[in-house]
Each structure stands twice: as C-alpha cells, then as structure tokens.
Design a protein around this motif. Structure first.
Motif, PDB file in Angstrom:
ATOM      1  N   THR A 186       0.843  -1.188   0.000  1.00  0.00           N
ATOM      2  CA  THR A 186       0.000   0.000   0.000  1.00  0.00           C
ATOM      3  C   THR A 186       0.877   1.236   0.000  1.00  0.00           C
ATOM      4  OG1 THR A 186      -0.133  -0.032   2.425  1.00  0.00           O
ATOM      5  CG2 THR A 186      -1.891  -1.155   1.208  1.00  0.00           C
ATOM      6  N   PHE A 187       0.312   2.325  -0.534  1.00  0.00           N
ATOM      7  CA  PHE A 187       1.043   3.582  -0.628  1.00  0.00           C
ATOM      8  C   PHE A 187       0.398   4.608   0.306  1.00  0.00           C
ATOM      9  CE2 PHE A 187       1.074   1.495  -4.812  1.00  0.00           C
ATOM     10  CZ  PHE A 187       2.427   1.245  -4.930  1.00  0.00           C
ATOM     11  N   GLY A 188       1.216   5.485   0.838  1.00  0.00           N
ATOM     12  CA  GLY A 188       0.720   6.487   1.773  1.00  0.00           C
ATOM     13  C   GLY A 188       0.094   7.667   1.065  1.00  0.00           C
ATOM     14  N   THR A 189      -0.856   7.403   0.182  1.00  0.00           N
ATOM     15  CA  THR A 189      -1.524   8.462  -0.559  1.00  0.00           C
ATOM     16  C   THR A 189      -2.959   8.604  -0.082  1.00  0.00           C
ATOM     17  OG1 THR A 189      -2.132   6.877  -2.288  1.00  0.00           O
ATOM     18  CG2 THR A 189      -0.106   8.141  -2.608  1.00  0.00           C
ATOM     19  N   ASP A 190      -3.486   9.823  -0.191  1.00  0.00           N
ATOM     20  CA  ASP A 190      -4.869  10.091   0.184  1.00  0.00           C
ATOM     21  C   ASP A 190      -5.777   9.558  -0.919  1.00  0.00           C
ATOM     22  OD1 ASP A 190      -7.252  10.993   1.142  1.00  0.00           O
ATOM     23  OD2 ASP A 190      -6.863  13.117   0.741  1.00  0.00           O
ATOM     24  N   THR A 191      -6.602   8.579  -0.600  1.00  0.00           N
ATOM     25  CA  THR A 191      -7.474   7.969  -1.602  1.00  0.00           C
ATOM     26  C   THR A 191      -8.943   8.314  -1.386  1.00  0.00           C
ATOM     27  OG1 THR A 191      -7.706   5.933  -0.310  1.00  0.00           O
ATOM     28  CG2 THR A 191      -5.871   6.052  -1.856  1.00  0.00           C
ATOM     29  N   ALA A 192      -9.246   9.191  -0.448  1.00  0.00           N
ATOM     30  CA  ALA A 192     -10.640   9.530  -0.162  1.00  0.00           C
ATOM     31  C   ALA A 192     -11.300  10.125  -1.407  1.00  0.00           C
ATOM     32  CB  ALA A 192     -10.708  10.516   0.995  1.00  0.00           C
ATOM     33  N   GLY A 193     -12.463   9.596  -1.754  1.00  0.00           N
ATOM     34  CA  GLY A 193     -13.216  10.125  -2.883  1.00  0.00           C
ATOM     35  C   GLY A 193     -12.766   9.667  -4.242  1.00  0.00           C
ATOM     36  N   LEU A 194     -11.692   8.874  -4.325  1.00  0.00           N
ATOM     37  CA  LEU A 194     -11.198   8.430  -5.624  1.00  0.00           C
ATOM     38  C   LEU A 194     -12.053   7.284  -6.153  1.00  0.00           C
ATOM     39  CD1 LEU A 194      -7.323   8.433  -5.119  1.00  0.00           C
ATOM     40  CD2 LEU A 194      -8.710  10.120  -6.331  1.00  0.00           C
ATOM     41  N   ALA A 195     -12.302   7.297  -7.459  1.00  0.00           N
ATOM     42  CA  ALA A 195     -13.053   6.239  -8.131  1.00  0.00           C
ATOM     43  C   ALA A 195     -12.290   5.822  -9.375  1.00  0.00           C
ATOM     44  CB  ALA A 195     -14.458   6.723  -8.498  1.00  0.00           C
ATOM     45  N   HIS A 196     -12.565   4.609  -9.831  1.00  0.00           N
ATOM     46  CA  HIS A 196     -11.892   4.093 -11.020  1.00  0.00           C
ATOM     47  C   HIS A 196     -12.217   4.969 -12.222  1.00  0.00           C
ATOM     48  CE1 HIS A 196     -11.601   0.809 -14.307  1.00  0.00           C
ATOM     49  NE2 HIS A 196     -10.433   1.404 -14.128  1.00  0.00           N
ATOM     50  N   ASP A 197     -11.169   5.394 -12.916  1.00  0.00           N
ATOM     51  CA  ASP A 197     -11.337   6.261 -14.077  1.00  0.00           C
ATOM     52  C   ASP A 197     -11.055   5.529 -15.386  1.00  0.00           C
ATOM     53  OD1 ASP A 197     -11.645   9.001 -15.271  1.00  0.00           O
ATOM     54  OD2 ASP A 197      -9.569   8.617 -15.844  1.00  0.00           O
ATOM     55  N   GLY A 198     -10.221   4.503 -15.339  1.00  0.00           N
ATOM     56  CA  GLY A 198      -9.934   3.754 -16.553  1.00  0.00           C
ATOM     57  C   GLY A 198      -8.597   3.038 -16.443  1.00  0.00           C
ATOM     58  N   ARG A 199      -8.279   2.284 -17.496  1.00  0.00           N
ATOM     59  CA  ARG A 199      -6.994   1.605 -17.570  1.00  0.00           C
ATOM     60  C   ARG A 199      -6.495   1.656 -19.000  1.00  0.00           C
ATOM     61  NH1 ARG A 199      -7.970  -4.487 -15.867  1.00  0.00           N
ATOM     62  NH2 ARG A 199      -9.708  -3.586 -14.735  1.00  0.00           N
ATOM     63  N   VAL A 200      -5.166   1.687 -19.118  1.00  0.00           N
ATOM     64  CA  VAL A 200      -4.522   1.712 -20.431  1.00  0.00           C
ATOM     65  C   VAL A 200      -3.456   0.625 -20.425  1.00  0.00           C
ATOM     66  CG1 VAL A 200      -3.250   3.092 -22.110  1.00  0.00           C
ATOM     67  CG2 VAL A 200      -4.923   4.200 -20.611  1.00  0.00           C
ATOM     68  N   THR A 201      -3.429  -0.193 -21.477  1.00  0.00           N
ATOM     69  CA  THR A 201      -2.426  -1.241 -21.610  1.00  0.00           C
ATOM     70  C   THR A 201      -1.429  -0.849 -22.684  1.00  0.00           C
ATOM     71  OG1 THR A 201      -4.041  -2.920 -20.973  1.00  0.00           O
ATOM     72  CG2 THR A 201      -2.052  -3.692 -22.067  1.00  0.00           C
ATOM     73  N   SER A 202      -0.151  -1.015 -22.402  1.00  0.00           N
ATOM     74  CA  SER A 202       0.872  -0.687 -23.390  1.00  0.00           C
ATOM     75  C   SER A 202       0.715  -1.593 -24.611  1.00  0.00           C
ATOM     76  CB  SER A 202       2.269  -0.830 -22.787  1.00  0.00           C
ATOM     77  OG  SER A 202       2.497  -2.169 -22.392  1.00  0.00           O
ATOM     78  N   PRO A 203       1.181  -1.170 -25.771  1.00  0.00           N
ATOM     79  CA  PRO A 203       0.953  -1.950 -27.002  1.00  0.00           C
ATOM     80  C   PRO A 203       1.413  -3.394 -26.913  1.00  0.00           C
ATOM     81  CG  PRO A 203       1.757   0.236 -27.540  1.00  0.00           C
ATOM     82  CD  PRO A 203       1.836   0.113 -26.054  1.00  0.00           C
ATOM     83  N   HIS A 204       2.481  -3.678 -26.171  1.00  0.00           N
ATOM     84  CA  HIS A 204       2.986  -5.032 -26.092  1.00  0.00           C
ATOM     85  C   HIS A 204       2.527  -5.751 -24.825  1.00  0.00           C
ATOM     86  CE1 HIS A 204       5.334  -4.370 -29.640  1.00  0.00           C
ATOM     87  NE2 HIS A 204       5.931  -3.323 -29.091  1.00  0.00           N
ATOM     88  N   GLY A 205       1.697  -5.104 -24.037  1.00  0.00           N
ATOM     89  CA  GLY A 205       1.098  -5.763 -22.888  1.00  0.00           C
ATOM     90  C   GLY A 205       1.968  -5.843 -21.662  1.00  0.00           C
ATOM     91  N   GLU A 206       3.145  -5.246 -21.672  1.00  0.00           N
ATOM     92  CA  GLU A 206       4.025  -5.364 -20.507  1.00  0.00           C
ATOM     93  C   GLU A 206       3.526  -4.544 -19.336  1.00  0.00           C
ATOM     94  OE1 GLU A 206       8.666  -4.432 -19.170  1.00  0.00           O
ATOM     95  OE2 GLU A 206       8.035  -4.155 -21.249  1.00  0.00           O
ATOM     96  N   ASP A 207       2.914  -3.398 -19.613  1.00  0.00           N
ATOM     97  CA  ASP A 207       2.516  -2.467 -18.562  1.00  0.00           C
ATOM     98  C   ASP A 207       1.030  -2.152 -18.673  1.00  0.00           C
ATOM     99  OD1 ASP A 207       5.285  -1.381 -17.344  1.00  0.00           O
ATOM    100  OD2 ASP A 207       5.483  -1.646 -19.513  1.00  0.00           O
ATOM    101  N   VAL A 208       0.432  -1.913 -17.502  1.00  0.00           N
ATOM    102  CA  VAL A 208      -0.963  -1.499 -17.431  1.00  0.00           C
ATOM    103  C   VAL A 208      -1.041  -0.281 -16.523  1.00  0.00           C
ATOM    104  CG1 VAL A 208      -3.327  -2.165 -16.873  1.00  0.00           C
ATOM    105  CG2 VAL A 208      -1.723  -3.882 -17.720  1.00  0.00           C
ATOM    106  N   LEU A 209      -1.751   0.739 -16.992  1.00  0.00           N
ATOM    107  CA  LEU A 209      -1.893   1.977 -16.236  1.00  0.00           C
ATOM    108  C   LEU A 209      -3.306   2.020 -15.658  1.00  0.00           C
ATOM    109  CD1 LEU A 209       0.065   4.431 -15.840  1.00  0.00           C
ATOM    110  CD2 LEU A 209      -1.331   5.633 -17.521  1.00  0.00           C
ATOM    111  N   PHE A 210      -3.404   1.951 -14.337  1.00  0.00           N
ATOM    112  CA  PHE A 210      -4.691   2.065 -13.652  1.00  0.00           C
ATOM    113  C   PHE A 210      -4.830   3.504 -13.148  1.00  0.00           C
ATOM    114  CE2 PHE A 210      -3.485  -2.378 -13.253  1.00  0.00           C
ATOM    115  CZ  PHE A 210      -4.661  -3.035 -13.609  1.00  0.00           C
TER     116      PHE A 210
END
Length: 633
Positions: free
Chosen positions: A321-345
């Motif tokens: 877990t990260f020490g970031t303030d997550t209050a009120g945050l909701a899922h906005d989307g995800r992006v996958t790199s062209p070769h599938g190595e990385d996913v951006l949440f």
C-alpha cells in the motif's frame, strides 16, 4: 544409533535437500529470465515511467486549472474562474489551448474545437441559463471529446458538450447532449456472490460457507474466518471484533469473489456502516484486511492479483500500500501498453471541493509490481506515450500552474517503432513479455512463498502452462529457459510427494499430542474434583497420572512431534502428580489408610497357601505384582 531418530533425520534431510534443489533451480530459471528480459528491453525498450521534465502553464488572470486533455498533439486545459466574477464567461475563461511546451495557443489552433460557431453558441447558452455552471471534467472516448459541466447541486445535474474526433486529429462539434457518452468504467472488476440462507452451516458455532472455500461468522462479537468447515470450535485463521455481539448469521451482509488463488470477502456486520473487505490467499493461508477494495477492485493481468486505490495484492498474498490520500477516488480507466508489458490504472475525484485529484498506478507484468504511484490534480496521455500531469492542490487561484511530463510505454499504435530482425524480433515483444513474466513468477513461487501442498500443486500447474504456452522457451537465442523450467517442475513434483508424507506424519504427531493432552486433563480434573476414600483409589489416580506422563515420552519419540509442546505438557503432568501426591500423603497419614492393603495382603497369603499347583499361582502372581506396584506408587 536409534532407529526412529535415524529415520526422522533421513526424512528431514531428504525434504531439505529437495527444497534446496528447488530453490537453486528456481534461481537459475530467474537468472535466465532476467538475462532474456535485459536483452528484450535492449531491443524493444523499457516500460518504466521516467520524469522527463517539469514546466509551468501560465494564465493571464488568476484561476484554477481543473483538468487537461490531449487534442491533436496539443493540450486543452479546463479552468475555473474566481467566484467574485459575475460577468458571463467567455470560452477563453473556461477552456484554453497550449502546445507541448506549455505556450498558450489561439482558439483556432485546433480547427473545429474551440473556434466552431455552434460550440460557441452552446457554450454561451449553457452559462446564460445555468449561471452557476462550472467545468468539472474533460473526457476522451474512442470517438468523442467531452466537456462536462456541473449545472446544479446534485451530482446528476450535468450538461455535456461533445465533439466528434477524426482519425487525423480533426474535431467537429456535435451538441450539448453528451450525457449518454459519459460512461463511468465499472469500479468492481469481480463478480461478488452474496451469501444466502442456503449457505448457513448450523452447529455449536455456526457459520456461512463461501463456496466451500472459506467459512465466515460474525457471531459472539467477532468476525471470524475459517478454512475448515468445523462448527465445533469458534477459532479460525483470522478474527477481529464487531460492534454488535448479539446478531445472527442472517443479520450480516456477506459476499465473496475469487481472483485466481485469492478469495475476496465483503462483510457488513449488523448495525455497522463500514463495509469490511478481506483477502484470503489459498497459497499461504493468510488473511489481510483491505477496505480500499470497496472503492475499486480491479483484476491484474492473468488474475495475478487485484489493484485498488492506494495499493495492490498479488496472488501469492504479497500486499503493498502507498501512503496516498485515496478519499473520494473512483476508477477512471486503464490503459495497456501496445505489447502488454505495462498497465496503467487511473483513479480520479473530479468536481471535488479541492478541484479534483488524480492517482495513477503503473503496473509492470514482468516485475509484478507498481513501483511508485503518480499523483496530481489531473492527467492525460499524448499519442507518443508522454504522460502530462497537472500538479497542485487546493482551490486557491493563481497565474502559474506546475505541470509534469513523464515518459511512458503507453504510446498509440501509430507511434510504435519497427522491430528488428533478430530472434527476439521474430518472437515479438508481447510474447516475450508474457513468457518472461510467467517464468519469473514461477521462480518467485519456488523460493519465496510459504511451503504448502497448495503452493507446490500451483507451481507444477504453472510450469505446465508456461511450457505449453511459450513454445520458444527452449530456443538457444532466448537462453533456453525450458531446461530450468522442466527441472523446477520435476523437483516440485518430488517435493510435493515428500511434503505430503511429512505433513501426514506431522498431523499424526499433532493428533497424538492433542490426545495425550486431553487424557492428562481428564485425569487431572478427576483428581482435583474428587476426594478418594481409600488408599486404592488414591493409588489408582496416581498410577493413571504416572502412565499418562510415561505416554508423553512415547509421543515425543514420534517423527515431527512438537518436542517443546511435549516438554511443556510433561512439566504440567509433573506438577499435577506432585499436587496429587501431597494430598495422597495427607490421606495416607491416617492410621486406617492402609487397612485395605493389609487385608489384601492377607488374602494374597491365604490364596497362596491354598494354591494346589504352581500353574494356579500365575493369576496370583499378577495380583501380587499389581499390589506391589500400587504400594511403590
């Protein structure tokens, strides 16, 4: 040499040798996979995020930049005006174009966007009829650009202006009816199965069965999680208090979901407002509470775990877990790199009192980790993969607005560089990513997880899947990962067989120790709860305790017995015998305490004199030995 000790040593040594061999083979597999990954990143590039620069977007008057969107290689910023301004806003007061160097651009810099007369009319009409309207978000869909305005107090009071986007970065204003295009991505990427009446398991300590994989109860003031369907005991592998001790199984709202080897549990105890979320790893048998899953619960690729605002949990039970303030945050989307190595949440809280916040979690499949989160007020991705993050927080207006630029692998397909012609290029980056990721996961599973039968079974299955899926693992040009992979599978199978044998012996020793403990407890309660009236009864009680103490020595000799627990039980037996003996001495101090023994001795003497033959004295000898044993006790 003692036979039992020698056998136990052989078993322990064989298991340890196999474990060490498995660890060495897994390390070899990891080394070859890392070498292949280094060659892959050398040819195709790395997927790590790198901060490449920080700039400042300057505005002519004080304002708060609330959002940013990439439009045709430029940046479109959304703004809010100071509340003191009562005049009807212009387009430039709400929307502004900048180039990649954060230089302001005229409204016609992107034709069809801000300079479209139809857009200007709708914009003017919106602010004329809704004087409190304010821009809260800019959204990109596959074929639309959306500008979302809040027109009232309710979250549903919105008006959405929309443009159609062309393949060459062109824009055409459509209308102010884009509410249907404003689709929020689902925050729950799992299928929650609620527990019903059919899942109730009655008994002394009843509980709910969650698909036969876990058992949950909120009775008696405790939320309990069990892995065994045992209603005779209240204990489990996890427990925490609940607010209301008087509740039935039907009072709590319980649901579960499965993601690979993880079982997610959602519980709302009776008369509570906070929904609790627990994660059970079938590989390690551990439970951890992660309430962030209530905000969003998203699957990692290949069901390797779940990610939520502020952290993630892997299939092997690893939690970060990260020490970031997550209050009120909701899922906005995800992006996958062209070769599938990385996913951006990505997660957002648009329209919040502080002007909105953004959280970005980049997950790497090869390393199975999110190295670091990126936070800001808003963000957008340019076609070449550049991540633009609008920094700052709070609602104080200003003329200088910090912006970060990050290099990422999330480029559009049109910006991918052509691959070479070597052996790695023939396989392709996407297949290499999956193969390296699978091999590294197998290597970690072979060395880092808690040894259980489930772990070894999952390890064998993972080796089979990797060998069947990635046909190129044995190619010399990739470092021949097939050889150590096959060795890991063979050794894991042997370790599983040995582990099952050891587990059975440990279970047998534990059962024998538990039975010895119950026997000793029963005898101790009998001695403490009763006052024997004769010396024979006292002798019988003490003899039983001595025999129970002697039985502990046999339990201690069992293979894989918990010798420390046996010693503790033996010390307890000695204390119980000493206490009982002191009471027996007090009784035997009476003048008539041994009358029955004298009478028995006289009967033995009389029976011996009357015995007609030597054979007839055998039963007499047994009686005499028992009498002597009692006297010695």
């Amino acid at each position: 040499m003692d036979t039992k000790s020698g056998a136990r040593g052989l078993d322990e040594d064989a298991y340890a040798v196999l474990r060490d061999r498995l660890a060495a083979q897994a390390a070899e597999l990891a080394a070859r996979a890392e070498a292949l990954n280094a060659a892959r990143t050398g040819e195709f590039g790395t997927g790590e995020l790198e901060l490449t620069g920080t700039g400042q977007a300057r505005t002519g008057d004080p304002c708060v930049l609330t959002d940013v969107a990439a439009v045709g290689g430029r940046l479109l910023f959304g703004r809010t005006r100071p509340a003191a301004q009562d005049t009807e806003p212009r387009v430039a007061d709400v929307l502004a174009l900048y180039d990649r160097d954060l230089v302001p651009l005229p409204e016609d810099a992107v034709p069809g966007l801000l300079d479209d007369p139809a857009f200007v009319r709708e914009f003017t009409a919106l602010h004329r009829y809704f004087r409190g309207a304010r821009l809260i978000a800019l959204r990109r869909t596959e074929a639309r650009l959306l500008a979302v305005f809040r027109t009232g107090e309710s979250a549903d009071d919105v008006r959405v202006l929309r443009w159609a986007t062309g393949p060459s970065g062109t824009y055409r204003f459509l209308d102010a009816l884009g509410e249907g295009d404003l689709v929020t991505p689902p925050g729950q990427d799992v299928d929650w199965v609620p527990a019903g009446r059919d899942d109730h398991v009655p008994g002394r300590h009843p509980h709910l069965s969650l698909g036969g994989r876990l058992y949950v109860s909120t009775l008696g003031g405790t939320l309990t999680v069990k892995t065994v369907n045992d209603t005779e005991t209240a204990e489990g592998v996890y427990a925490e208090p609940v607010d209301e001790p008087l509740q039935s199984l039907a009072d709590a709202e319980v649901a579960h979901a499965a993601v690979g080897p993880l079982v997610l549990v959602r519980v709302l105890p009776y008369r509570e407002e906070t929904v609790r979320h627990l994660v059970f790893s079938t590989l390690t048998g551990t439970v951890v509470r992660l309430d962030g899953l209530g905000q969003a619960c998203l699957r990692l690729p290949d069901d390797r775990g779940v990610v939520f605002p502020g952290g993630y949990c892997l299939a092997d039970g690893t939690v970060r877990t990260f020490g970031t303030d997550t209050a009120g945050l909701a899922h906005d989307g995800r992006v996958t790199s062209p070769h599938g190595e990385d996913v951006l949440f990505t997660f957002r809280s648009p329209g919040a009192p502080d002007g909105g916040r953004s959280l970005i979690l980049p997950y790497n499949r090869v390393r199975e980790e999110i190295a670091r989160p990126v936070t800001g007020r808003a963000h957008t991705l340019l076609d070449d993969g550049t991540l633009v993050v609008l920094r700052g927080s709070g609602t104080e207006a200003g003329r200088v607005h910090p912006v970060q630029f990050w290099r990422t692998p999330f480029a559009a397909d049109t910006h991918q560089e052509p691959a070479g012609t070597g052996p790695l290029a023939r396989i392709g980056n996407a297949d290499l990513v999956r193969g390296v990721s699978d091999c590294l996961a197998i290597a970690r599973q072979g060395t880092e997880t808690t040894p259980t039968g489930e772990v070894y079974e999952a390890l064998i299955a993972a080796c089979d899947r990797a060998a069947d899926t990635h046909h190129w693992l044995g190619d010399p040009g990739t470092g021949d990962l097939a050889a150590p992979l096959a060795a890991v599978r063979t050794t894991a199978e042997r370790v599983l067989t040995e582990f099952e044998t050891v587990a059975a012996l440990r279970s047998r020793a534990a059962d024998a120790l538990a039975e010895a403990g119950r026997r000793l407890t029963r005898l101790t309660r009998q001695v403490r709860g009763e006052s024997p009236a004769t010396a024979e009864e006292w002798i019988s009680r003490l003899t039983g305790l001595r025999r129970a103490q002697g039985h502990l020595l046999a339990v201690k000799e069992l293979r894989y017995a918990d010798t420390a627990a046996v010693d503790a039980l033996a010390r307890r037996a000695e204390e119980d015998i000493t206490a009982a003996a002191q009471r027996a001495v007090a009784f035997l101090g009476r003048e008539d305490s041994l009358d029955t023994h004298r009478a028995e001795a006289e009967r033995l003497a009389a029976d011996a004199a009357a015995a007609p033959t030597v054979a007839a004295t055998r039963d007499l000898a047994d009686r005499l030995d028992a009498h002597a044993l009692g006297l010695r006790t």
